[in-house]
Design an enzyme around this catalytic site. Structure first.
Site, PDB file in Angstrom:
ATOM      1  N   LYS A   1       0.867  -1.186   0.000  1.00  0.00           N
ATOM      2  CA  LYS A   1       0.000   0.000   0.000  1.00  0.00           C
ATOM      3  C   LYS A   1       0.892   1.220   0.000  1.00  0.00           C
ATOM      4  CE  LYS A   1      -4.416   1.002   0.238  1.00  0.00           C
ATOM      5  NZ  LYS A   1      -5.578   0.180  -0.168  1.00  0.00           N
TER       6      LYS A   1
ATOM      7  N   ASP B   1      -6.884   4.191  -4.720  1.00  0.00           N
ATOM      8  CA  ASP B   1      -7.566   4.069  -3.430  1.00  0.00           C
ATOM      9  C   ASP B   1      -8.213   5.442  -3.227  1.00  0.00           C
ATOM     10  OD1 ASP B   1      -7.654   2.120  -0.934  1.00  0.00           O
ATOM     11  OD2 ASP B   1      -7.326   4.086  -0.083  1.00  0.00           O
TER      12      ASP B   1
HETATM   13  O1  2IT Z   1      -8.011  -1.477  -0.809  1.00  0.00           O
HETATM   14  C1  2IT Z   1      -7.911  -2.022  -1.920  1.00  0.00           C
HETATM   15  O2  2IT Z   1      -8.025  -3.230  -2.070  1.00  0.00           O
HETATM   16  C2  2IT Z   1      -7.644  -1.154  -3.077  1.00  0.00           C
HETATM   17  N1  2IT Z   1      -7.530   0.057  -2.905  1.00  0.00           N
HETATM   18  C3  2IT Z   1      -7.445  -1.754  -4.434  1.00  0.00           C
HETATM   19  C4  2IT Z   1      -6.051  -2.230  -4.607  1.00  0.00           C
HETATM   20  C5  2IT Z   1      -5.702  -2.697  -5.999  1.00  0.00           C
HETATM   21  O3  2IT Z   1      -4.518  -3.013  -6.184  1.00  0.00           O
HETATM   22  O4  2IT Z   1      -6.550  -2.757  -6.878  1.00  0.00           O
END
Ligand code: 2IT
Length: 445
Positions: free
Chosen positions: A126, A166
């Site tokens: 993340k 996100d």
């Molecule tokens: O919290 C999540 O799963 C997302 N923001 C999507 C992450 C993604 O790599 O599609």
């Protein structure tokens, strides 16, 4: 046993002082997998949980850029590369003033289990920045994205780390980030997901988190021989997740009555459907971060500074941000007849709210409910690698199948002797096993 658990948590607390959100996420996972962990001494011997709670790598960097007035701005950028046991680090980027290292560590930790649950080969990561898109011009957003990528590009790659969107990062931002990556690397690869259709994006990716959440809720209701037909649904947020959830819930016969923003919430007794759902996209694109204009446009009530959980609804789906539904909210929902709370936001409920809801009604955690977003990101990666594009129906069907499968995994690991399903336990153990086995197989690395 209790002592061992406490001393495990004490160590994590000592190593991560003041990181409340991260500690909240770790506590929830470790507490529910603990018995399973103790039953499997080979996990303990290899210190799997000790290793899983430590990110493999954290990158923090300065993001300097120039605003429209010619003033220099300095933000902080992050990428938390949490776990790569089952695939390249994968997870979104969040641009929001509340972003801190603790917040991103919680999200990266959760992502590891969530991605495992999808059954696709994706590790957990993340990232993001404390940059606030609110009130920024399109040019400022572009310059910020370019500045952010001018450092991030050296840490990511299609086989290393694949970010996505996100909160505060949607199609527009992914476009600017992708453009800068391509320029710096002189490479056109699927290094980001959530891309535009024209340059490698997958159909259904924008809808995926919301669609997946509603598919999951449908499975939960099925357990009670119930359906979404005629159910009233309270949603929070007004971004990509709420939009997708409103579309699918309405299609399946539900009535969505609330959405919310940092300014308050709107209550639409006739249901947020049709062109009203499309209007959410305009709200988001305006960069104002408010929902009040919806009330003005459609002549419905706006509740300033309030959260939607005070309204009567059969189902509540938080779609905004962590800890947006607390114990008091959960009690009001339940006393108003709410039967089910499903987190579409990551850790949308406070720990006490989640425990209360799980006891009183049906409750499912974000890492299961909202896994559809990253699942279709995984499908976007597959399509990019094969250099093909699947049809809308094909992606949607795969998404639906993945969500049903996640639900089945929650039942497999979470169903108690009394027949009640503990979705938190089910999702945590379900996500844990694949990562733990991969880590065991790969030795101490
Ligand atoms: O919290 C999540 O799963 C997302 N923001 C999507 C992450 C993604 O790599 O599609």
């Amino acid at each position: 046993m209790e002592n061992k658990f406490q001393s495990f948590m004490d160590t994590v607390r000592m190593k991560n002082p003041g990181e409340d959100e991260f500690l909240q996420a770790v506590q929830e996972v470790v507490e529910t997998v603990w018995d399973f962990y103790l039953e499997n001494p080979r996990y303990q011997k290899a210190k799997i949980l000790e290793r899983m709670t430590e990110p493999e790598r954290v990158v923090m960097f300065r993001v300097p850029w120039v605003d429209d007035k010619g003033e220099v701005q300095v933000n902080r950028g992050y990428r938390v590369e949490f776990n790569s046991a089952i695939g390249p680090y994968k997870g979104g980027l969040r641009f929001h003033p509340s972003v801190t290292l603790s917040g991103l560590k919680f999200l990266g930790f959760e992502q590891t289990f969530k991605n495992s649950l999808t059954s696709l080969p994706m590790g957990g990561g993340k990232g993001g920045s404390d940059f606030s898109p609110k009130g920024k011009s399109d040019n400022e957003i572009m310059r910020f994205c370019q500045a952010f990528m001018s450092e991030l590009f050296r840490h990511i790659g299609p086989n290393t780390d694949v970010p996505a969107g996100d909160i505060g990062v949607g199609g527009r931002e992914i476009g600017y980030l992708f453009g800068m990556y391509k320029k710096l690397r002189n490479e056109f690869t699927g290094v980001l997901t959530g891309k535009g259709r024209e340059y490698g994006g997958s159909l259904i990716r924008p809808e995926a988190t919301g669609f997946g959440a509603v598919y999951f809720v449908r499975e939960m209701l099925k357990e009670k021989s119930d359906t979404l037909k005629g159910k009233t649904i309270a949603l929070s947020g007004f971004g990509n997740v709420a939009w997708g959830a409103a579309l699918k819930a309405t299609e399946l016969g539900g009535k969505v009555v609330t959405i919310s923003g940092p300014d308050g919430y709107i209550y639409d007794p006739n249901g947020i459907s049709g062109s009203k759902i499309d209007y959410l996209l305009q709200l988001r694109a305006s960069n104002q971060d408010i929902v009040e204009p919806y009330a003005e446009k459609y002549g419905v009530e706006f509740f300033r500074g309030k959260r939607p959980w005070e309204q009567k609804a059969d189902i509540a789906i938080p779609c905004a941000i962590q800890n947006e539904l607390n114990l008091e909210d959960a009690k009001i929902l339940v006393s108003n007849g709410c039967q089910l709370i499903a987190e579409a936001s990551n850790m949308g409920c406070t720990a006490d709210a989640a425990a209360y809801a799980a006891e009183e009604i049906m409750f499912a955690p974000g890492k299961a409910v909202n896994a559809g977003g990253v699942a279709v990101s995984g499908l976007e990666m597959s399509q990019n690698s094969m250099r093909i594009e699947w049809k809308k129906e094909e992606v949607d069907e795969k998404l639906n199948h993945i969500m049903d499968n996640i639900h089945a995994n929650c039942v497999r690991y979470g169903k108690g002797l009394d027949g009640k399903i503990n979705y938190v336990k089910g999702a945590n153990i379900g996500g844990f096993v694949k990562v733990a086995e991969a880590m065991l197989a790969q030795g101490v690395v």
